[in-house]
Scaffold this motif. Structure first.
Motif, PDB file in Angstrom:
ATOM      1  N   LEU A   1       6.719  -4.932   0.553  1.00 49.23           N
ATOM      2  CA  LEU A   1       7.940  -4.435   0.972  1.00 49.23           C
ATOM      3  C   LEU A   1       8.851  -4.075  -0.095  1.00 49.23           C
ATOM      4  N   ASN A   2       9.860  -3.204  -0.044  1.00 44.83           N
ATOM      5  CA  ASN A   2      10.681  -2.904  -0.968  1.00 44.83           C
ATOM      6  C   ASN A   2      11.747  -3.997  -1.569  1.00 44.83           C
ATOM      7  N   LYS A   3      11.728  -4.763  -2.542  1.00 43.52           N
ATOM      8  CA  LYS A   3      12.572  -5.827  -2.712  1.00 43.52           C
ATOM      9  C   LYS A   3      13.928  -5.574  -2.810  1.00 43.52           C
ATOM     10  N   PHE A   4      14.119  -4.332  -3.559  1.00 40.51           N
ATOM     11  CA  PHE A   4      15.482  -3.787  -3.939  1.00 40.51           C
ATOM     12  C   PHE A   4      16.035  -3.589  -2.622  1.00 40.51           C
ATOM     13  N   ALA A   5      15.463  -3.010  -1.737  1.00 38.60           N
ATOM     14  CA  ALA A   5      16.184  -2.644  -0.198  1.00 38.60           C
ATOM     15  C   ALA A   5      16.629  -3.991   0.480  1.00 38.60           C
ATOM     16  N   ARG A   6      15.365  -5.000   0.446  1.00 37.83           N
ATOM     17  CA  ARG A   6      15.487  -6.127   1.316  1.00 37.83           C
ATOM     18  C   ARG A   6      16.474  -7.124   0.592  1.00 37.83           C
ATOM     19  N   TYR A   7      16.936  -7.207  -0.422  1.00 37.98           N
ATOM     20  CA  TYR A   7      17.504  -7.915  -1.056  1.00 37.98           C
ATOM     21  C   TYR A   7      18.953  -7.454  -1.759  1.00 37.98           C
ATOM     22  N   ASP A   8      19.210  -6.106  -1.340  1.00 39.40           N
ATOM     23  CA  ASP A   8      20.285  -5.333  -1.575  1.00 39.40           C
ATOM     24  C   ASP A   8      20.848  -5.378  -3.068  1.00 39.40           C
ATOM     25  N   ILE A   9      19.694  -5.137  -4.025  1.00 42.06           N
ATOM     26  CA  ILE A   9      19.687  -5.524  -5.381  1.00 42.06           C
ATOM     27  C   ILE A   9      20.593  -4.236  -5.965  1.00 42.06           C
ATOM     28  N   ALA A  10      21.535  -4.427  -6.708  1.00 35.66           N
ATOM     29  CA  ALA A  10      22.151  -3.196  -7.283  1.00 35.66           C
ATOM     30  C   ALA A  10      21.475  -3.100  -8.622  1.00 35.66           C
ATOM     31  N   THR A  11      21.057  -1.835  -8.981  1.00 34.74           N
ATOM     32  CA  THR A  11      20.347  -1.209 -10.215  1.00 34.74           C
ATOM     33  C   THR A  11      20.880  -0.311 -10.764  1.00 34.74           C
ATOM     34  N   ALA A  12      20.543  -0.155 -12.066  1.00 36.54           N
ATOM     35  CA  ALA A  12      20.935   1.094 -12.985  1.00 36.54           C
ATOM     36  C   ALA A  12      19.364   1.414 -13.533  1.00 36.54           C
ATOM     37  N   ARG A  13      19.631   2.572 -14.361  1.00 34.26           N
ATOM     38  CA  ARG A  13      18.299   2.799 -15.106  1.00 34.26           C
ATOM     39  C   ARG A  13      18.273   2.376 -16.405  1.00 34.26           C
ATOM     40  N   ALA A  14      17.120   1.902 -16.843  1.00 37.22           N
ATOM     41  CA  ALA A  14      16.879   1.502 -18.194  1.00 37.22           C
ATOM     42  C   ALA A  14      17.075   2.517 -19.485  1.00 37.22           C
ATOM     43  N   ARG A  15      17.519   2.246 -20.407  1.00 33.15           N
ATOM     44  CA  ARG A  15      17.901   3.280 -21.407  1.00 33.15           C
ATOM     45  C   ARG A  15      16.620   4.074 -22.088  1.00 33.15           C
ATOM     46  N   CYS A  16      15.599   3.160 -22.329  1.00 33.53           N
ATOM     47  CA  CYS A  16      14.338   3.839 -23.183  1.00 33.53           C
ATOM     48  C   CYS A  16      13.128   4.007 -22.423  1.00 33.53           C
ATOM     49  N   VAL A  17      12.888   3.277 -21.028  1.00 31.01           N
ATOM     50  CA  VAL A  17      11.706   3.294 -20.519  1.00 31.01           C
ATOM     51  C   VAL A  17      11.944   3.573 -18.942  1.00 31.01           C
ATOM     52  N   GLU A  18      10.960   3.956 -18.402  1.00 26.64           N
ATOM     53  CA  GLU A  18      11.123   4.527 -17.052  1.00 26.64           C
ATOM     54  C   GLU A  18      11.177   3.169 -16.059  1.00 26.64           C
ATOM     55  N   ALA A  19      12.194   2.608 -15.689  1.00 29.36           N
ATOM     56  CA  ALA A  19      12.301   1.304 -15.017  1.00 29.36           C
ATOM     57  C   ALA A  19      13.703   1.242 -14.593  1.00 29.36           C
ATOM     58  N   PRO A  20      13.979   0.457 -13.306  1.00 25.88           N
ATOM     59  CA  PRO A  20      15.098   0.161 -13.033  1.00 25.88           C
ATOM     60  C   PRO A  20      15.472  -1.270 -13.906  1.00 25.88           C
ATOM     61  N   ILE A  21      17.095  -1.255 -14.018  1.00 27.34           N
ATOM     62  CA  ILE A  21      17.449  -2.753 -14.435  1.00 27.34           C
ATOM     63  C   ILE A  21      18.253  -3.164 -13.519  1.00 27.34           C
ATOM     64  N   ILE A  22      18.329  -4.609 -13.396  1.00 29.15           N
ATOM     65  CA  ILE A  22      19.031  -5.236 -12.335  1.00 29.15           C
ATOM     66  C   ILE A  22      20.614  -5.547 -12.898  1.00 29.15           C
ATOM     67  N   GLU A  23      21.593  -5.085 -12.142  1.00 25.93           N
ATOM     68  CA  GLU A  23      22.711  -5.287 -12.484  1.00 25.93           C
ATOM     69  C   GLU A  23      23.313  -6.870 -12.621  1.00 25.93           C
ATOM     70  N   GLY A  24      24.107  -7.116 -13.613  1.00 23.20           N
ATOM     71  CA  GLY A  24      24.785  -8.562 -13.525  1.00 23.20           C
ATOM     72  C   GLY A  24      23.995  -9.438 -14.379  1.00 23.20           C
TER      73      GLY A  24
END
Length: 188
Positions: free
Chosen positions: A94-117
């Motif tokens: 399952l897509n945990k970001f959608a399932r738990y309504d996780i707010a994200t932004a983009r990491a600065r130097c690598v290709e990955a999301p970061i979790i806000e807060g």
């Protein structure tokens, strides 16, 4: 010695497992995941390195091996439920970001999301060590970017202005404790 009790060896890790809980995000070919991880530790200062135990059966392991990068995040006390939630299900199912309504932004130097807060972020590139990765599930990585919430970390020190802005420490079975009060000892 007085007051000592034996700890079963299978539970010996709990004696050391009170470092801050982390959330690990990774992404490969447009697919992202987040998982909780308690077994993360610093390894070196310059360049900064850390170690992460990443079980071969996790979806995150697949993404990290594909991308060669991940982000370690230190969640706050207000994110304890989220930490348990993302650590209790499989991102391959399952897509945990959608399932738990996780707010994200983009990491600065690598290709990955970061979790806000979160209270702190360490963006990492894997140092390829196939023997350690295959035999021990141990990933060594160089930290290529690090940043933290200045309300809880500044001038090279953690300080916790309120109970919600404390790092959390996972024990087992959904039990956490929050980082306590900071204190300093004068050098003699």
């Amino acid at each position: 010695m007085k007051h000592l009790q034996d700890v079963p060896l299978a539970k010996a890790y709990l004696l050391l497992n009170h470092g801050p809980s982390t959330l690990v995000t990774s992404e490969h070919e447009g697919v992202a995941n987040v998982m909780a991880a308690a077994w993360v530790m610093p390894l070196d200062f310059d360049p900064p390195k850390l170690m992460l135990v990443l079980d071969r059966n996790t979806w995150s392991r697949h993404l990290v091996e594909g991308s060669g990068a991940f982000v370690i995040q230190l969640p706050s006390r207000r994110q304890a439920e989220l930490t348990v939630d993302v650590g209790s299900c499989n991102g391959g199912e399952l897509n945990k970001f959608a399932r738990y309504d996780i707010a994200t932004a983009r990491a600065r130097c690598v290709e990955a999301p970061i979790i806000e807060g979160c209270l702190a972020y360490l963006e990492c590139r894997v140092i390829d060590e196939p023997h350690n990765q295959q035999r021990y599930d141990l990933f060594i990585a160089e930290v290529v970017a690090a940043y933290a919430d200045e309300r809880a970390f500044s001038n090279g020190r953690w300080h916790f202005p309120d109970d919600q802005l404390r790092t959390i420490h996972y024990q087992a079975g959904g039990a956490f404790f929050a980082t306590g009060e900071a204190f300093q000892v004068a050098k003699g």
